[in-house]
Design a protein around this motif. Sequence first.
Motif, mmCIF file in Angstrom:
data_model
loop_
_atom_site.group_PDB
_atom_site.id
_atom_site.type_symbol
_atom_site.label_atom_id
_atom_site.label_comp_id
_atom_site.label_asym_id
_atom_site.label_seq_id
_atom_site.Cartn_x
_atom_site.Cartn_y
_atom_site.Cartn_z
ATOM 1 N N ALA B 143 25.682 -20.992 -0.686
ATOM 2 C CA ALA B 143 24.690 -20.907 -1.760
ATOM 3 C C ALA B 143 24.289 -19.438 -1.870
ATOM 4 O O ALA B 143 24.409 -18.694 -0.898
ATOM 5 N N PRO B 144 23.792 -19.011 -3.051
ATOM 6 C CA PRO B 144 23.359 -17.618 -3.159
ATOM 7 C C PRO B 144 22.320 -17.282 -2.093
ATOM 8 O O PRO B 144 21.325 -17.984 -1.952
ATOM 9 N N GLY B 145 22.585 -16.238 -1.314
ATOM 10 C CA GLY B 145 21.648 -15.791 -0.299
ATOM 11 C C GLY B 145 21.763 -16.484 1.038
ATOM 12 O O GLY B 145 20.994 -16.194 1.953
ATOM 13 N N ARG B 185 17.365 -22.500 -0.395
ATOM 14 C CA ARG B 185 16.671 -23.478 -1.232
ATOM 15 C C ARG B 185 17.004 -24.858 -0.693
ATOM 16 O O ARG B 185 17.912 -25.001 0.131
ATOM 17 N N TRP B 202 16.192 -15.838 -1.160
ATOM 18 C CA TRP B 202 16.829 -15.565 -2.446
ATOM 19 C C TRP B 202 15.784 -15.631 -3.537
ATOM 20 O O TRP B 202 15.029 -16.603 -3.621
ATOM 21 N N HIS B 204 16.094 -14.405 -7.593
ATOM 22 C CA HIS B 204 16.930 -13.635 -8.518
ATOM 23 C C HIS B 204 16.111 -12.677 -9.382
ATOM 24 O O HIS B 204 16.677 -11.807 -10.033
ATOM 25 N N ALA B 209 18.250 -9.389 -4.932
ATOM 26 C CA ALA B 209 17.921 -10.816 -4.964
ATOM 27 C C ALA B 209 18.070 -11.450 -3.586
ATOM 28 O O ALA B 209 17.288 -12.321 -3.197
ATOM 29 N N ALA B 210 19.079 -11.011 -2.841
ATOM 30 C CA ALA B 210 19.355 -11.605 -1.530
ATOM 31 C C ALA B 210 18.670 -10.794 -0.435
ATOM 32 O O ALA B 210 18.825 -9.567 -0.373
ATOM 33 N N LEU B 212 19.354 -11.219 2.720
ATOM 34 C CA LEU B 212 20.421 -10.950 3.687
ATOM 35 C C LEU B 212 21.728 -10.719 2.947
ATOM 36 O O LEU B 212 22.084 -11.489 2.063
ATOM 37 N N SER B 213 22.438 -9.667 3.306
ATOM 38 C CA SER B 213 23.779 -9.469 2.758
ATOM 39 C C SER B 213 24.699 -9.105 3.918
ATOM 40 O O SER B 213 24.223 -8.760 5.010
#
Lengths: 285, 229
Positions: B143-145, B185, B202, B204, B209-210, B212-213
């Motif tokens: 999922a994103p993030g 989420r 996360w 946006h 937005a994240a 953690l990367s």
Amino acid sequence: MTDSAFAVFRSGALTTVQDLGRAGHAHLGVPRSGALDQPAARLANRLVGNADSAAVLETTLSGCALRPRRNVTAAVTGAPCPVTVDGRPVAWGAPVRVPAGALLDVGAAVAGVRSYVALGGGIATEPVLGSRSTDLLSGLGPAHLADGAVLPLGAETGRHARVDTAPQPAPPAELVLRVTLGPRADWCTPQSLKTLTTRAYRVSPASNRIGLRTEGPALERAITGELPSEGLVSGAVQVPPDGRPVVFLADHPTTGGYPVVAVVREADLWAAAQAVPGTPLRFVL
Amino acid sequence: MSGTRAVHDPNSPAREGASEVTVRLVGEHALLVELDTGAAVEALHAALLQRRETGDLPPVREIVPAARTVLLDGVDDPRALAAALPSWDVPAVPARAPETVELPVRYDGPDLADVAALWGVAVDEVARIHAEAEFRVAFCGFAPGFGYLTGLPERYAVPRRATPRTSVPAGSVALAGPYTGVYPRSSPGGWQLIGSTDAVLWDHARVPAALLSPGTRVRFVPAGPAVRS
């Protein structure tokens, strides 16, 4: 909401806002998303005088109906369908003028799956990471259309195309997907790879914006262990535990742990977006 | 990695002391670089970002690190890059000190007791062991993030739940295999839930937005009544 907007009169089975997607964020787990039939979306934009990157509507099988609050040029491309303005038939695949308050009805697809509706000025919902696309896997971008929703429109340039009808490829009666093998072709038996590229498959009704699922002979794994998660591309042909290959489309996850044994050529993915369930499918080298 | 050659046979033996690199073509516009350790993935990923910044990398759309691979997608000539890449001199340690993020955590997850049993320790020990580890975001996905964090000693790897939960709350701190993750989420999930955080993984509307990367260092800082000192 200003008058530069449209109201959704009939949202259809699944209508989403799409542009060219949000590339460049896969390392954060963000799918690329974007119109599944990109040439059709670009054409719709060009017909109404929009930039290729403008946001359009992508319908699924049953079309949608809209009531713009200002005069607007519209064009419908992709899956062929009847188009009417206040009940009067107008052209599909060409710019049409929709007066303020009139009902633009994009009917059910007579062939193919996804029609694209471009409106002059483009759909002006708030971009997320540089794109207005609805990503159904991770829930980024605007929600899919609902009856009664009102969406903003950008400013029209007034320079729409002067064509009666634009040539478009017909939706495929048989879907032929050219593939290159790899990167994990060695995870399937050689016999299974031959099965993949010689036997007949069908497009499964479980297909969606994430992937084209298939019905047909199951592929047998040569290596049965777990593959550590690795990055995925659009067009990746993944072999899940049931052995039925899945072709990943725009909303595909960014990483996955099942082997990808082949990749479909990008130029063939647009046709995959228009293949109705049951369409005969062949993978060819 | 300096001096190693591209090998297309996955069974070819790795040379002692050298990190072996295998480059696989992925369709017409991508390649997958396979390495033998997570550390080698991190080093190559850092080198790729560096080269992109200095213009020493042909244009690519995506650079996606994962457990043992880095995917390069949207490459005009993947064969040329595949041929050149194995001879690169890749520094073992990234040139830039990675960012560190501290995540406040309450060790109050519903699977704490199960994890304690799998680890063979008392329930209270799970929090201590987990909070002592230094984590790194190996890669993102799901999922994103959502980051896959490595850093727990190998003996603390745990299986996923036999039956995934239909809904895991946002902020859940969870374990699966060698990884720790934090659900950005609410979503279905099969990981073992050991705690929760109020950190927003996360958003946006936020830049970035994240939280953690890939490459980010992470520490879990115990907070709340679940941890006794």
